[in-house]
Design an enzyme around this catalytic site. Structure first.
Site, short mmCIF file in Angstrom:
data_model
loop_
_atom_site.label_atom_id
_atom_site.label_comp_id
_atom_site.label_asym_id
_atom_site.label_seq_id
_atom_site.Cartn_x
_atom_site.Cartn_y
_atom_site.Cartn_z
N GLU A 149 59.31 -1.62 51.82
CA GLU A 149 58.53 -1.95 53.01
C GLU A 149 59.15 -1.35 54.28
OE1 GLU A 149 57.99 -6.21 53.71
OE2 GLU A 149 55.85 -5.93 53.91
N HIS A 197 65.73 0.85 26.27
CA HIS A 197 65.02 0.99 24.98
C HIS A 197 63.53 1.23 25.18
CE1 HIS A 197 68.43 -0.13 22.34
NE2 HIS A 197 68.89 -0.50 23.54
N LYS A 205 45.15 -6.57 53.34
CA LYS A 205 44.75 -7.89 53.88
C LYS A 205 43.36 -7.79 54.49
CE LYS A 205 49.32 -9.58 55.19
NZ LYS A 205 50.17 -9.88 56.32
O1 PA5 Z 1 58.81 -8.61 55.53
C1 PA5 Z 1 57.79 -9.08 56.00
O2 PA5 Z 1 57.65 -9.25 57.22
C2 PA5 Z 1 56.65 -9.50 55.10
O3 PA5 Z 1 56.98 -9.35 53.77
C3 PA5 Z 1 56.29 -10.96 55.32
O4 PA5 Z 1 57.42 -11.74 55.08
C4 PA5 Z 1 55.15 -11.38 54.41
O5 PA5 Z 1 54.06 -10.52 54.58
C5 PA5 Z 1 54.72 -12.80 54.70
O6 PA5 Z 1 54.25 -12.92 56.01
P1 PA5 Z 1 54.20 -14.32 56.74
O7 PA5 Z 1 55.58 -14.86 56.78
O8 PA5 Z 1 53.68 -14.02 58.11
O9 PA5 Z 1 53.25 -15.22 55.95
#
Ligand code: PA5
Length: 415
Positions: free
Chosen positions: A276, A297, A406
């Site tokens: 990410e 394996h 989303k």
């Molecule tokens: O690293 C990040 O910011 C994301 O992975 C969020 O943690 C994830 O999308 C969850 O979002 P939120 O905490 O707003 O529900």
């Protein structure tokens, strides 16, 4: 004090020379992160700055939760749950005497499988339960839906007033639906600092509250994170980042191979951290988790003989907490040898085979399965990831790509 993480490179001299050429830029990237004027760098040095009154509040609240429930359900997705799950699998809690009478931590809201959540509800419904909802934005669909289902269970079980007292929340200080609901219903809340993104949040209330509730020694974890700020450890992260930045130009996949199941969830956390943070603007390597020996394996054939698109980062525990020695009349040549010796043989055999076909290898030696080692490992990886991103010229703290699905999902639901 425990030993520190060590990293050994078998990447070839040319890659190491190119990485050494990035030294000045890696130094500058580290200085930028520590300068305090860059967005979303609140996690930098956070363990050392965590106020004692906040830490005591986390500990008190976690002890209260532990006294009230058999199951503590943590609801969140991405950075809101992966770090706590990673630590719970990693830290051998036999090293902590604090686990007796602690609840089992379960996770919800990281998928919207009806089967998963129905089974979860079935498992917890006849015992005492507390909930922790973690969402920075306060409106992410998957945890929101899971929270609705679990709140209903609590309300039916305890009545509205007690149900609300069993709900804890971690969210933004001012904004979002969860903040408004928490204020209206009087949930005990902790704030996710606005300058700490989800995937950099394990060393904050997001990770610390569930971990303390489960009996993890969070002060040792914090001490481990602080230890990763020594000059030696920061140099380790800078070199790791520089080598990764050079390899990013040559390969398209980084396999994170774990040799102990206790590191599997840490690997999943690493995939989020690196994927990410670095996969954007058409850049980055795809991080992939690999379980050893299992995947030797299956994927092992591809690794040895398939398209050479990857380099590998091996995650190896040097001093496992437990070991077993082989014996018995049919043990033959294996008599007296331990599982950790066999695991080491797998590592060396795999490295030898992969070196022979020029796969670049980075070995990360993790000293042990302690809370201290986990804190150190997390901070080294976070720093490495942020520096790699800056060396690549991408913003390691945003995730614009996550928004696209989303939007598609919400469009579909509105139809
Ligand atoms: O690293 C990040 O910011 C994301 O992975 C969020 O943690 C994830 O999308 C969850 O979002 P939120 O905490 O707003 O529900």
């Amino acid at each position: 004090m425990s030993d520190a993480i060590k990293i050994v490179y078998e990447t070839g001299a040319e890659i190491l020379e190119d990485a050494a050429g990035l030294r000045a830029r890696a130094d500058a990237a580290k200085e930028r992160l520590y300068a305090g004027d860059m967005d979303f760098t609140g996690w930098v040095n956070y363990a050392a700055r965590l106020p004692e009154d906040l830490l005591s509040d986390i500990e008190r609240t976690a002890d209260e939760i532990a006294a009230r429930c058999k199951y503590f359900v943590v609801i969140g997705i991405g950075g809101s749950y992966l770090g706590a799950r990673a630590a719970l699998s990693f830290v051998d809690r036999a090293d902590s005497k604090a686990t007796a009478g602690r609840p089992e931590v379960l996770f919800a809201g990281f998928n919207v499988s009806g089967t998963y959540h129905a089974n979860l509800i079935d498992k917890i419904k006849d015992d005492d339960v507390c909930l922790l909802i973690i969402s920075k934005s306060g409106g992410t669909l998957e945890p929101s839906v899971a929270f609705l289902a679990l709140k209903k269970l609590l309300t039916e079980k305890y009545g509205r007033e007690e149900a609300l007292s069993r709900i804890y929340a971690i969210t933004d200080e001012h904004n979002g639906k969860l903040r408004a609901e928490s204020d209206n219903n009087g949930y005990k809340t902790f704030i996710l600092p606005p300058d700490i993104g989800g995937r950099y949040s394990v060393i904050s209330p997001v990770g610390l509250l569930p971990l303390k509730a489960a009996g993890v020694d969070i002060r040792a974890l914090l001490a481990g994170a602080v230890s990763a700020e020594s000059e030696e450890m920061i140099d380790l992260a800078k070199k790791f980042a520089s080598v990764r930045a050079v390899l990013e130009q040559k390969k398209t996949v980084e396999t994170f191979a774990f040799f102990d199941p206790s590191v599997e969830d840490f690997t999943a956390w690493s995939l989020q951290l690196f994927g990410e943070s670095e996969g954007k603007d058409g850049r980055g390597v795809l991080p992939v988790g690999v379980g050893i020996s299992r995947d030797l394996h299956s994927l092992g054939q591809f690794f040895q003989d398939g398209r050479q698109i990857f380099y590998e980062t091996l995650l190896f525990i040097e001093n496992p907490t437990h070991d077993i020695t082989v014996s018995g009349e049919d043990a033959g040549d294996y008599t007296g040898r331990s599982f950790s010796e066999f695991n080491r043989a797998v590592l060396e055999g795999m490295a030898k085979a992969h070196r022979a076909v020029d796969i670049p290898i980075i070995r990360v030696f993790i000293p042990e399965n302690s809370a201290y080692a986990f804190g150190q490992l997390v901070y080294v990886f976070e720093l490495t990831c942020a520096i790699t991103g800056l060396l690549m010229g991408v913003n390691p703290f945003d995730q614009p790509g996550v928004e696209a699905y989303k939007k598609g999902m919400l469009d579909y639901l509105r139809k």
